[in-house]
Write a protein that holds these residues in place. Structure first.
Motif, PDB file in Angstrom:
ATOM      1  N   VAL A 162      -0.738  17.501  -7.325  1.00  0.00           N
ATOM      2  CA  VAL A 162       0.351  17.316  -8.288  1.00  0.00           C
ATOM      3  C   VAL A 162      -0.072  16.604  -9.198  1.00  0.00           C
ATOM      4  CG1 VAL A 162       2.588  15.830  -8.235  1.00  0.00           C
ATOM      5  CG2 VAL A 162       1.134  17.051  -6.243  1.00  0.00           C
ATOM      6  N   LYS A 163       0.159  16.946 -10.589  1.00  0.00           N
ATOM      7  CA  LYS A 163      -0.433  16.198 -11.445  1.00  0.00           C
ATOM      8  C   LYS A 163       0.330  15.517 -12.041  1.00  0.00           C
ATOM      9  CE  LYS A 163      -2.466  20.497 -12.980  1.00  0.00           C
ATOM     10  NZ  LYS A 163      -3.952  20.565 -13.186  1.00  0.00           N
ATOM     11  N   TYR A 178       6.618  18.116  -9.717  1.00  0.00           N
ATOM     12  CA  TYR A 178       6.451  18.831  -8.503  1.00  0.00           C
ATOM     13  C   TYR A 178       7.265  19.389  -8.075  1.00  0.00           C
ATOM     14  CZ  TYR A 178       3.379  21.933  -5.459  1.00  0.00           C
ATOM     15  OH  TYR A 178       3.224  22.752  -4.700  1.00  0.00           O
TER      16      TYR A 178
END
Length: 191
Positions: A73-74, A80
């Motif tokens: 999850v950036k 997300y």
């Protein structure tokens, strides 16, 4: 000692995601409880059908659990989820559009091929009786049958959507078909 359920509710999303990567079921449950309603609301806004929205949300969370070891999850977890449910909605809408186009094409082809008004009226009556009978099937058999015959989904896809085994899907569809065949036995030229 493992933390109790209430403790998980105090963890940040990032802390829960770290625990989730190690297959911590309570961390997953905490994320699920924290975001299920929000993701469902997003899905309902676009799909307008509760069962389809629930399917989309369940698919998103099932995928998260399945990919928990490599999940990245950036940005934020809510972002997300928003993207994940957006893609699930697009897939569901595409399948619904395909089913609608398929049904319209069948009706157009039948319209052209009917040689008389009487045949057309007989067909419309049969079609109405068929729809009524399908609607009266037990819920699991009806859903599996509709996803297969109207939605064009394969047994494996239906099993994932309904969260049952492929064998259960096969049995449900077989029951639906058997029920339809028994109910429409006197229309032998159609079966």
């Amino acid at each position: 000692m493992k933390p109790n359920r209430e403790t998980y509710d105090t963890y940040s999303d990032n802390d829960l995601l770290l625990l989730l990567r190690n297959s911590d079921e309570q961390a997953f449950a905490a994320l699920y409880d924290r975001y299920w309603d929000k993701v469902f609301y997003m899905a309902m806004q676009r799909l307008k059908i509760a069962s389809c929205a629930e399917d989309a949300v369940q698919d998103v969370f099932a995928d998260i659990w399945k990919r928990r070891g490599e999940l990245e999850v950036k940005n934020s977890f809510p972002a997300y989820l928003a993207v994940a449910v957006k893609y699930r909605i697009i897939n569901i809408q595409a399948k619904m559009n395909h089913a609608t186009r398929y049904g319209q094409e069948i009706i157009r082809n039948i319209d052209v091929s009917c040689s008389s008004q009487e045949e057309w009226l007989d067909f419309k009556e049969l079609q109405q009786r068929l729809e009524t009978h399908i609607a009266s099937l037990p819920e699991k058999a009806r859903i599996a049958f509709q996803l297969n015959h109207k939605g064009g989904l394969r047994h494996k896809e239906i099993a994932r959507v309904m969260q049952v085994s492929e064998k259960a899907v096969e049995r449900s569809i077989a029951r639906a078909i058997q029920s339809l065949m028994n109910s429409f036995r006197h229309f032998t030229s159609f079966f």
